[in-house]
Design an enzyme around this catalytic site. Structure first.
Site, PDB file in Angstrom:
ATOM      1  N   LYS A 160      41.873  34.604  37.783  1.00  0.00           N
ATOM      2  CA  LYS A 160      42.620  33.991  38.869  1.00  0.00           C
ATOM      3  C   LYS A 160      43.234  32.649  38.390  1.00  0.00           C
ATOM      4  O   LYS A 160      44.260  32.161  38.912  1.00  0.00           O
ATOM      5  CB  LYS A 160      41.822  33.759  40.230  1.00  0.00           C
ATOM      6  CG  LYS A 160      41.646  34.871  41.040  1.00  0.00           C
ATOM      7  CD  LYS A 160      41.365  34.888  42.585  1.00  0.00           C
ATOM      8  CE  LYS A 160      41.379  36.314  43.397  1.00  0.00           C
ATOM      9  NZ  LYS A 160      40.903  36.087  44.446  1.00  0.00           N
ATOM     10  N   LYS A 210      42.860  47.792  37.030  1.00  0.00           N
ATOM     11  CA  LYS A 210      42.659  47.935  38.398  1.00  0.00           C
ATOM     12  C   LYS A 210      43.943  47.748  39.389  1.00  0.00           C
ATOM     13  O   LYS A 210      44.552  46.985  38.996  1.00  0.00           O
ATOM     14  CB  LYS A 210      41.237  47.289  39.170  1.00  0.00           C
ATOM     15  CG  LYS A 210      41.644  45.996  39.364  1.00  0.00           C
ATOM     16  CD  LYS A 210      40.544  45.273  40.453  1.00  0.00           C
ATOM     17  CE  LYS A 210      40.989  44.069  40.697  1.00  0.00           C
ATOM     18  NZ  LYS A 210      40.273  43.322  41.865  1.00  0.00           N
ATOM     19  N   LYS A 228      45.983  43.939  44.898  1.00  0.00           N
ATOM     20  CA  LYS A 228      46.917  43.827  45.674  1.00  0.00           C
ATOM     21  C   LYS A 228      47.948  42.821  45.390  1.00  0.00           C
ATOM     22  O   LYS A 228      49.138  42.552  45.662  1.00  0.00           O
ATOM     23  CB  LYS A 228      46.451  43.350  47.069  1.00  0.00           C
ATOM     24  CG  LYS A 228      45.078  42.801  46.991  1.00  0.00           C
ATOM     25  CD  LYS A 228      44.442  42.455  48.463  1.00  0.00           C
ATOM     26  CE  LYS A 228      42.890  42.033  48.312  1.00  0.00           C
ATOM     27  NZ  LYS A 228      42.157  42.044  49.507  1.00  0.00           N
TER      28      LYS A 228
HETATM   29  P1  TYM Z   1      38.623  42.038  47.923  1.00  0.00           P
HETATM   30  O1  TYM Z   1      39.204  41.510  49.189  1.00  0.00           O
HETATM   31  O2  TYM Z   1      39.347  41.695  46.770  1.00  0.00           O
HETATM   32  O3  TYM Z   1      38.410  43.532  47.811  1.00  0.00           O
HETATM   33  C1  TYM Z   1      37.765  44.209  49.031  1.00  0.00           C
HETATM   34  C2  TYM Z   1      36.922  45.398  48.242  1.00  0.00           C
HETATM   35  O4  TYM Z   1      37.768  46.245  47.881  1.00  0.00           O
HETATM   36  C3  TYM Z   1      37.350  46.790  46.575  1.00  0.00           C
HETATM   37  N1  TYM Z   1      38.425  47.238  45.456  1.00  0.00           N
HETATM   38  C4  TYM Z   1      38.563  47.996  44.793  1.00  0.00           C
HETATM   39  N2  TYM Z   1      37.656  49.016  44.811  1.00  0.00           N
HETATM   40  C5  TYM Z   1      38.293  50.199  43.663  1.00  0.00           C
HETATM   41  N3  TYM Z   1      39.339  50.123  43.190  1.00  0.00           N
HETATM   42  C6  TYM Z   1      40.033  49.009  43.182  1.00  0.00           C
HETATM   43  N4  TYM Z   1      41.361  49.048  42.455  1.00  0.00           N
HETATM   44  C7  TYM Z   1      39.696  48.070  44.179  1.00  0.00           C
HETATM   45  N5  TYM Z   1      40.280  46.838  44.402  1.00  0.00           N
HETATM   46  C8  TYM Z   1      39.592  46.316  45.340  1.00  0.00           C
HETATM   47  C9  TYM Z   1      36.550  45.353  46.046  1.00  0.00           C
HETATM   48  O5  TYM Z   1      35.605  45.722  45.036  1.00  0.00           O
HETATM   49  C10 TYM Z   1      36.066  45.125  47.366  1.00  0.00           C
HETATM   50  O6  TYM Z   1      34.738  45.739  47.682  1.00  0.00           O
HETATM   51  N6  TYM Z   1      35.202  38.463  47.295  1.00  0.00           N
HETATM   52  C11 TYM Z   1      35.363  39.981  48.034  1.00  0.00           C
HETATM   53  C12 TYM Z   1      35.115  39.853  49.420  1.00  0.00           C
HETATM   54  C13 TYM Z   1      34.012  39.408  49.855  1.00  0.00           C
HETATM   55  C14 TYM Z   1      33.118  40.163  49.968  1.00  0.00           C
HETATM   56  C15 TYM Z   1      31.816  39.062  50.395  1.00  0.00           C
HETATM   57  C16 TYM Z   1      32.608  41.270  49.554  1.00  0.00           C
HETATM   58  C17 TYM Z   1      33.801  38.065  50.449  1.00  0.00           C
HETATM   59  N7  TYM Z   1      32.297  38.074  50.604  1.00  0.00           N
HETATM   60  C18 TYM Z   1      30.550  39.438  50.755  1.00  0.00           C
HETATM   61  C19 TYM Z   1      31.205  41.701  49.883  1.00  0.00           C
HETATM   62  C20 TYM Z   1      30.336  40.869  50.485  1.00  0.00           C
HETATM   63  C21 TYM Z   1      36.907  40.305  47.718  1.00  0.00           C
HETATM   64  O7  TYM Z   1      37.476  39.500  47.214  1.00  0.00           O
HETATM   65  O8  TYM Z   1      37.158  41.540  47.811  1.00  0.00           O
END
Ligand code: TYM
Length: 331
Positions: free
Chosen positions: A113, A195, A198
């Site tokens: 990032k 991966k 978004k």
């Molecule tokens: P975020 O918002 O980037 O993504 C949300 C969830 O989607 C999963 N993910 C994927 N899984 C498989 N293939 C992909 N290409 C892919 N892209 C995204 C991510 O692994 C995630 O599970 N920091 C976290 C949000 C968060 C969180 C938490 C998660 C904040 N506090 C506490 C768990 C527990 C995040 O940015 O996810």
């Protein structure tokens, strides 16, 4: 017996991908009966990059609609908004004091990032994993279901919790990461060695949960494959086809062997069509429910107000205990 606790969340951005769905939401839905589930909208985490304030408010509400549309029952799960529970930021400050710069420096997501937002490497971006650790530890979560990209953040959460416990005695439950057997890492359609994200610049690289059927067909048609024209699972040599097989397998609940059999002697054109139709079949009902829900902001508000209340009670108890342990006066 008490149910085990799950906590997870997704950032409140407007363009969730099929990766978010298959890597996270889809697995959450399967866990809602067996566990005591807390699913939050991570709105504070989105502030680490610049957002339009009105958009963020809209995205937060929309994400609640999406959770429900994907199949999370608000009566079975605690669905809440991170920023509504002050304990998250309160614990985050404390845990910042138990986290080392060197540890945070090693986070690959921070490095990625920081490279992407070189003009805005703020300290929130750096301490992002500490807020995430607070999200998890405040609920005594046993399990945290996420995609593979979040694994490192779970490791640092465990390290922080263990460090705190070793100083003050048993305080935090040490959470386990739960990475689904399938969907852990959905790759980009144009660049299947990275991966699906978004934030990808190329719209053809990602399928958004709000994409029309037409767009999904178009994106699948253009998805990168290879010249072998044989549907065979081989991640290393055939990352594009293997990724599509993975997506198809999750949605259709089929093993890679079964898929190879199904498409034996058939070309990529036919295979890609089948994958597109499977995605559409899965997303269409979700999109219909979602469109209905976002027309009803009162209903969405009732969902998060109920969730906020339950989450706050639990989080405050744990926070108070931490305050006491570190020597703050708690009445
Ligand atoms: P975020 O918002 O980037 O993504 C949300 C969830 O989607 C999963 N993910 C994927 N899984 C498989 N293939 C992909 N290409 C892919 N892209 C995204 C991510 O692994 C995630 O599970 N920091 C976290 C949000 C968060 C969180 C938490 C998660 C904040 N506090 C506490 C768990 C527990 C995040 O940015 O996810």
């Amino acid at each position: 017996m008490e149910k085990k606790v799950i906590l997870s969340g997704i950032q409140a951005t407007g363009n969730l991908t099929l990766g978010n769905y298959l890597g996270a939401l889809n697995n959450w839905v399967k866990m809602q009966d067996e566990y005591d589930c807390y699913y939050m909208i991570a709105d504070l985490h989105t502030l680490t990059v610049r957002n339009d304030p009105e958009e963020l408010r809209k995205n937060t509400l929309n994400l609640i609609a999406l959770y429900v549309a994907a199949g999370l029952d608000p009566d079975k799960n605690t669905i809440f908004i991170q920023s509504h529970i002050p304990a998250h930021t309160q614990l985050s400050w404390i845990l910042n004091c138990y986290t080392y710069m060197g540890e945070l420096n090693r986070m690959t997501q921070f490095k990625d990032k920081a490279a992407k937002h070189a003009d805005n490497i703020n300290s929130g971006l750096f301490t992002y994993p500490v807020l995430m650790a607070s999200d998890i530890l405040l609920y005594n979560a046993d399990l945290v279901p996420v995609g593979e990209d979040q694994k490192q953040h779970l490791e640092i959460t465990r390290d922080i919790a263990e460090r705190f416990n070793s100083i003050y005695g048993d305080t935090f439950k040490i959470p386990e990461v739960y990475i689904g057997e399938v969907g852990a890492r959905i790759m980009g359609l144009q660049n299947p060695t990275a991966k699906m994200s978004k934030s990808a610049k190329d719209p053809m690289d990602k399928i958004l949960l709000t994409d029309s059927s037409e767009d999904i067909r178009k994106k699948l048609k253009r998805a990168v494959t290879d010249s072998e024209n044989c549907v065979r699972f081989d991640k290393e040599n055939k990352p594009g086809v293997s990724n599509l097989m993975g997506i198809y397998g999750i949605i259709k609940n089929k093993t890679m062997d079964k898929i190879e059999e199904e498409f034996k002697g058939k070309g990529y054109g036919e295979f890609k069509n089948a994958v597109a139709e499977a995605i559409i079949e899965r997303l269409e009902p979700l999109q219909n429910r979602y469109n209905e829900l976002i027309e009803n902001p009162d209903k969405l508000k009732a969902i998060y107000e109920k969730g906020d209340k339950k989450a706050e009670e639990k989080a405050n108890n744990i926070l108070k205990n931490v305050y006491r342990k570190v020597g703050l006066i708690v009445d």
